[in-house]
Design a protein around this motif. Sequence first.
Motif, short mmCIF file in Angstrom:
data_model
loop_
_atom_site.label_atom_id
_atom_site.label_comp_id
_atom_site.label_asym_id
_atom_site.label_seq_id
_atom_site.Cartn_x
_atom_site.Cartn_y
_atom_site.Cartn_z
N LEU A 1 0.83 -1.20 0.00
CA LEU A 1 0.00 0.00 0.00
C LEU A 1 0.86 1.26 0.00
CD1 LEU A 1 -2.77 -1.02 2.58
CD2 LEU A 1 -2.92 -1.02 0.08
N TYR A 2 1.98 1.23 0.72
CA TYR A 2 2.86 2.40 0.78
C TYR A 2 3.44 2.71 -0.60
CZ TYR A 2 6.59 5.56 2.23
OH TYR A 2 7.42 6.67 2.36
N THR A 3 3.88 1.68 -1.30
CA THR A 3 4.61 1.88 -2.56
C THR A 3 3.68 2.16 -3.73
OG1 THR A 3 6.32 0.35 -1.77
CG2 THR A 3 6.28 0.83 -4.12
N PHE A 4 2.52 1.50 -3.76
CA PHE A 4 1.70 1.54 -4.96
C PHE A 4 0.50 2.48 -4.89
CE2 PHE A 4 4.17 -2.21 -5.73
CZ PHE A 4 4.24 -2.32 -7.12
N SER B 1 7.56 10.30 -10.89
CA SER B 1 6.79 11.53 -10.68
C SER B 1 6.05 11.94 -11.95
CB SER B 1 7.72 12.67 -10.26
OG SER B 1 8.54 13.05 -11.35
N PRO B 2 4.96 12.70 -11.80
CA PRO B 2 4.27 13.23 -12.98
C PRO B 2 5.20 14.04 -13.89
CG PRO B 2 2.91 13.52 -11.03
CD PRO B 2 4.26 13.04 -10.55
N GLN B 3 6.23 14.68 -13.30
CA GLN B 3 7.17 15.45 -14.13
C GLN B 3 7.89 14.54 -15.13
OE1 GLN B 3 6.84 15.68 -10.84
NE2 GLN B 3 6.36 17.83 -10.42
N GLN B 4 8.22 13.32 -14.69
CA GLN B 4 8.87 12.37 -15.59
C GLN B 4 7.93 11.95 -16.72
OE1 GLN B 4 11.93 11.67 -15.64
NE2 GLN B 4 12.69 12.21 -13.62
N LEU B 5 6.67 11.81 -16.39
CA LEU B 5 5.69 11.44 -17.41
C LEU B 5 5.54 12.53 -18.46
CD1 LEU B 5 2.94 10.01 -15.02
CD2 LEU B 5 4.59 8.70 -16.35
N HIS B 6 5.49 13.77 -18.01
CA HIS B 6 5.38 14.88 -18.96
C HIS B 6 6.66 15.02 -19.80
CE1 HIS B 6 1.47 16.47 -17.88
NE2 HIS B 6 1.78 16.40 -16.60
N LEU B 7 7.82 14.79 -19.17
CA LEU B 7 9.07 14.80 -19.92
C LEU B 7 9.05 13.73 -21.00
CD1 LEU B 7 12.05 15.62 -20.39
CD2 LEU B 7 12.67 13.98 -18.59
N SER C 1 0.41 11.14 -7.59
CA SER C 1 1.18 11.10 -6.34
C SER C 1 2.11 9.89 -6.31
CB SER C 1 0.23 11.08 -5.14
OG SER C 1 -0.61 12.22 -5.13
N ASP C 2 2.67 9.55 -7.45
CA ASP C 2 3.54 8.38 -7.57
C ASP C 2 4.88 8.65 -6.88
OD1 ASP C 2 5.07 6.18 -8.40
OD2 ASP C 2 4.18 6.15 -10.40
N LEU C 3 5.28 7.78 -5.95
CA LEU C 3 6.55 7.91 -5.26
C LEU C 3 7.71 7.36 -6.08
CD1 LEU C 3 5.54 6.78 -1.65
CD2 LEU C 3 5.79 9.12 -2.51
N VAL C 4 7.41 6.55 -7.09
CA VAL C 4 8.44 5.90 -7.90
C VAL C 4 8.75 6.71 -9.16
CG1 VAL C 4 9.12 3.77 -9.08
CG2 VAL C 4 7.67 3.66 -7.05
N SER D 1 -3.68 9.07 -6.80
CA SER D 1 -3.20 7.71 -7.03
C SER D 1 -1.68 7.70 -7.12
CB SER D 1 -3.80 7.13 -8.31
OG SER D 1 -3.51 7.94 -9.43
N GLY D 2 -1.11 6.54 -6.85
CA GLY D 2 0.34 6.37 -6.87
C GLY D 2 0.79 5.47 -8.00
#
Length: 277
Positions: A157-160, A234-240, A229-232, A256-257
């Motif tokens: 739950l913490y990671t995902f 980030s949304p910034q990486q997705l936009h990049l 809210s992905d800890l692994v 969501s993570g």
Amino acid sequence: MYVDAPNQVIQAAGGVRYAYRRCGPAGGSPLVLLQHFRGTLDSWDFELIDALATERDVIVFDHAGVGLTTGTICRTVRELTADTLAFLEAMDVRQADVLGYSMGGFTAQEMALIRPDVVRRLVLAATAPRGAAGIHGYPDDVLAHADFEDLGIQDYLYTFFNHTETSQRSGLEVVGRYIERERDRDVPVATADRAAQYEAVVEWGIPDHRALQRLAAIGHPVFVAGGDSDLVVSPQQLHLLAGLLPDAQVTIYPDSGHGFLFQHHRQFAEDVLRFLR
């Protein structure tokens, strides 16, 4: 239904016996799903697979040395890519739509670059481009909950999932679905094999501007998706990632993570199927 899909085995030319499951209507290009770090056949949310399988022939498999598949574990993304291509050749799949999740998204990108003819459309979920800053290994808090033998529910739950009541509740629902399959379950990834997989993750994340520039060569339509809210990843990486691809669209799912595609399985499946059409 994926919860009852039988484990099947096919042997590739190199001698590896790949374990896989398949469900959905036959015909057309199949939708091949590529695993996250330490993922197995049982790591996919059954309801997500079932939703995708309403329209698509969905194939999930274990890489060499993982779970029920024989062979030597892959230590780089290039090895994972070659392994995926060997499986598809054994299955006589000439072209597929590919959904790469997390580490599987690394493999999906590499496939599109070195064998573009094999890929029709690409879905990249909770993943990042090779060489981007800030992805050279997982954050310490993620590793503390993801890189040991027996994962507990709280670690998952913490990671995902996002650390809110609604997202955590969704995570518990996913765990409930996970335990529904009582027979013919897959085998967890062993400690040594997990370390080898992590080598592939770390190697992918070595900062390299030239590697980022390679993405301009991917001409396929791409759907990039992730949690806000992905800890692994980030949304910034997705936009990049989406910005570096010539033909990409990006969707960020709320509250969501890393497991956004399980939490929002209905909406995500609907979005993926619409994109693949």
